[in-house]
Design a protein around this motif. Structure first.
Motif, PDB file in Angstrom:
ATOM      1  N   TRP A 184       0.853  -1.178   0.000  1.00  0.00           N
ATOM      2  CA  TRP A 184       0.000   0.000   0.000  1.00  0.00           C
ATOM      3  C   TRP A 184       0.900   1.242   0.000  1.00  0.00           C
ATOM      4  N   HIS A 185       0.255   2.422  -0.041  1.00  0.00           N
ATOM      5  CA  HIS A 185       1.007   3.673  -0.095  1.00  0.00           C
ATOM      6  C   HIS A 185       0.735   4.485   1.174  1.00  0.00           C
ATOM      7  N   VAL A 186       1.772   4.973   1.834  1.00  0.00           N
ATOM      8  CA  VAL A 186       1.573   5.802   3.024  1.00  0.00           C
ATOM      9  C   VAL A 186       1.255   7.226   2.570  1.00  0.00           C
ATOM     10  N   ALA A 187       0.006   7.644   2.787  1.00  0.00           N
ATOM     11  CA  ALA A 187      -0.423   8.984   2.370  1.00  0.00           C
ATOM     12  C   ALA A 187       0.131  10.042   3.305  1.00  0.00           C
ATOM     13  N   GLY A 188       0.451   9.654   4.542  1.00  0.00           N
ATOM     14  CA  GLY A 188       0.980  10.587   5.521  1.00  0.00           C
ATOM     15  C   GLY A 188       0.786  10.033   6.913  1.00  0.00           C
ATOM     16  N   VAL A 189       1.227  10.838   7.884  1.00  0.00           N
ATOM     17  CA  VAL A 189       1.101  10.487   9.289  1.00  0.00           C
ATOM     18  C   VAL A 189       0.419  11.656   9.980  1.00  0.00           C
ATOM     19  N   SER A 190      -0.565  11.362  10.830  1.00  0.00           N
ATOM     20  CA  SER A 190      -1.254  12.432  11.528  1.00  0.00           C
ATOM     21  C   SER A 190      -1.379  12.055  12.999  1.00  0.00           C
ATOM     22  N   VAL A 191      -0.922  12.946  13.867  1.00  0.00           N
ATOM     23  CA  VAL A 191      -0.968  12.681  15.308  1.00  0.00           C
ATOM     24  C   VAL A 191      -1.553  13.888  16.034  1.00  0.00           C
ATOM     25  N   ALA A 192      -2.094  13.626  17.223  1.00  0.00           N
ATOM     26  CA  ALA A 192      -2.625  14.719  18.038  1.00  0.00           C
ATOM     27  C   ALA A 192      -1.478  15.552  18.603  1.00  0.00           C
ATOM     28  N   ILE A 193      -0.434  14.871  19.079  1.00  0.00           N
ATOM     29  CA  ILE A 193       0.653  15.552  19.799  1.00  0.00           C
ATOM     30  C   ILE A 193       2.005  15.071  19.299  1.00  0.00           C
ATOM     31  N   GLU A 194       2.886  16.022  19.045  1.00  0.00           N
ATOM     32  CA  GLU A 194       4.276  15.706  18.678  1.00  0.00           C
ATOM     33  C   GLU A 194       5.183  16.237  19.782  1.00  0.00           C
ATOM     34  N   LEU A 195       6.054  15.369  20.289  1.00  0.00           N
ATOM     35  CA  LEU A 195       7.041  15.804  21.286  1.00  0.00           C
ATOM     36  C   LEU A 195       8.307  16.174  20.512  1.00  0.00           C
ATOM     37  N   ALA A 196       8.364  17.440  20.100  1.00  0.00           N
ATOM     38  CA  ALA A 196       9.347  17.857  19.096  1.00  0.00           C
ATOM     39  C   ALA A 196      10.790  17.671  19.551  1.00  0.00           C
ATOM     40  N   GLU A 197      11.001  17.757  20.847  1.00  0.00           N
ATOM     41  CA  GLU A 197      12.393  17.647  21.339  1.00  0.00           C
ATOM     42  C   GLU A 197      12.968  16.239  21.151  1.00  0.00           C
ATOM     43  N   LEU A 198      12.074  15.271  20.879  1.00  0.00           N
ATOM     44  CA  LEU A 198      12.550  13.899  20.652  1.00  0.00           C
ATOM     45  C   LEU A 198      12.832  13.626  19.170  1.00  0.00           C
ATOM     46  N   HIS A 199      12.554  14.606  18.308  1.00  0.00           N
ATOM     47  CA  HIS A 199      12.895  14.542  16.888  1.00  0.00           C
ATOM     48  C   HIS A 199      12.346  13.297  16.192  1.00  0.00           C
ATOM     49  N   GLY A 200      11.108  12.911  16.555  1.00  0.00           N
ATOM     50  CA  GLY A 200      10.499  11.735  15.943  1.00  0.00           C
ATOM     51  C   GLY A 200      10.329  11.856  14.432  1.00  0.00           C
ATOM     52  N   ARG A 201      10.142  13.083  13.964  1.00  0.00           N
ATOM     53  CA  ARG A 201      10.015  13.302  12.517  1.00  0.00           C
ATOM     54  C   ARG A 201      11.210  12.761  11.749  1.00  0.00           C
ATOM     55  N   ASP A 202      12.394  12.917  12.352  1.00  0.00           N
ATOM     56  CA  ASP A 202      13.626  12.493  11.673  1.00  0.00           C
ATOM     57  C   ASP A 202      13.712  10.972  11.553  1.00  0.00           C
ATOM     58  N   ALA A 203      12.910  10.247  12.349  1.00  0.00           N
ATOM     59  CA  ALA A 203      12.917   8.782  12.294  1.00  0.00           C
ATOM     60  C   ALA A 203      11.974   8.257  11.226  1.00  0.00           C
ATOM     61  N   LEU A 204      11.169   9.145  10.647  1.00  0.00           N
ATOM     62  CA  LEU A 204      10.202   8.697   9.639  1.00  0.00           C
ATOM     63  C   LEU A 204      10.879   8.597   8.277  1.00  0.00           C
ATOM     64  N   PRO A 205      10.328   7.761   7.388  1.00  0.00           N
ATOM     65  CA  PRO A 205      10.904   7.656   6.045  1.00  0.00           C
ATOM     66  C   PRO A 205      11.000   9.038   5.388  1.00  0.00           C
ATOM     67  N   ALA A 206      12.083   9.288   4.663  1.00  0.00           N
ATOM     68  CA  ALA A 206      12.310  10.599   4.041  1.00  0.00           C
ATOM     69  C   ALA A 206      11.150  10.950   3.122  1.00  0.00           C
TER      70      ALA A 206
END
Ligand code: 5GP
Length: 174
Positions: free
Chosen positions: A142-164
């Motif tokens: 399947w195709h990942v259309a995106g990721v949507s969350v209620a809360i992002e803990l930005a200091e943990l840099h979770g975005r950087d762990a996601l596929p480019a």
């Protein structure tokens, strides 16, 4: 925004849960408030309008959000489950926790090839959970259309762990 303020007003902050030093963001008061829950569910899909066919919820709090948002959007739900819960043939992705590993699973063949899947969860922390969910969706064809969350803990840099290149939305960021 109004939704942001409403959801934030219902969030509970729990110091030292589940262990000392962690400030846990508890969404259960948001789930318990009809107006806040409804607004949150709609806010999670709005940035991706017209760009997804189904919502994937990550067990367990992601189930609540994905189910509510799917009814509002008129689409189905793919449950991304903890290991060992699904009865048919599965694909499995392991991911690291602070101590040890965990695994997520989906039924293979649950959706037609190329289905556009929007992944929903409550909190993006280190990103390990959502990254594993994204790998599962891609491996399943399947195709990942995106990721949507209620809360992002930005200091943990979770975005950087996601596929480019993967688009990630959070209603609230701390
Ligand atoms: P990650 O894999 O991004 O480090 O962790 C995300 C997962 O841990 C999410 O599924 C989320 O439910 C949970 N999590 C981590 N921190 C919090 C928090 O402060 N509040 C809540 N509700 N869940 C959290």
């Amino acid at each position: 925004s109004e939704t942001r303020a409403l959801v934030e007003s219902r969030l509970a902050l729990i110091p030292d849960f589940p262990e000392p030093g962690v400030l846990f963001r508890d969404l259960t008061p948001v789930f318990a408030d009809g107006a806040a829950f409804h607004a949150l569910a709609e806010a999670l899909t709005a940035p991706f309008a017209g760009r997804f066919d189904v919502l994937a919820g990550v067990e367990a709090r992601g189930f609540l959000l994905a189910a509510a948002a799917s009814v509002a959007a008129g689409v189905g739900v793919l449950p991304i489950r903890k290991a060992g819960k699904l009865p048919r043939a599965v694909l499995r992705e392991e991911y690291s926790l602070e101590y040890g590993t965990a695994a997520l699973e989906v039924h293979e063949g649950e959706l037609p090839p190329g289905t556009r899947v929007l992944i929903v969860d409550d909190v993006l922390a280190t990103g390990g959970t959502v990254a594993a969910a994204a790998r599962l969706v891609e491996r399943a064809g399947w195709h990942v259309a995106g990721v949507s969350v209620a809360i992002e803990l930005a200091e943990l840099h979770g975005r950087d762990a996601l596929p480019a290149g993967l688009e990630a939305y959070s209603l609230l960021s701390y």
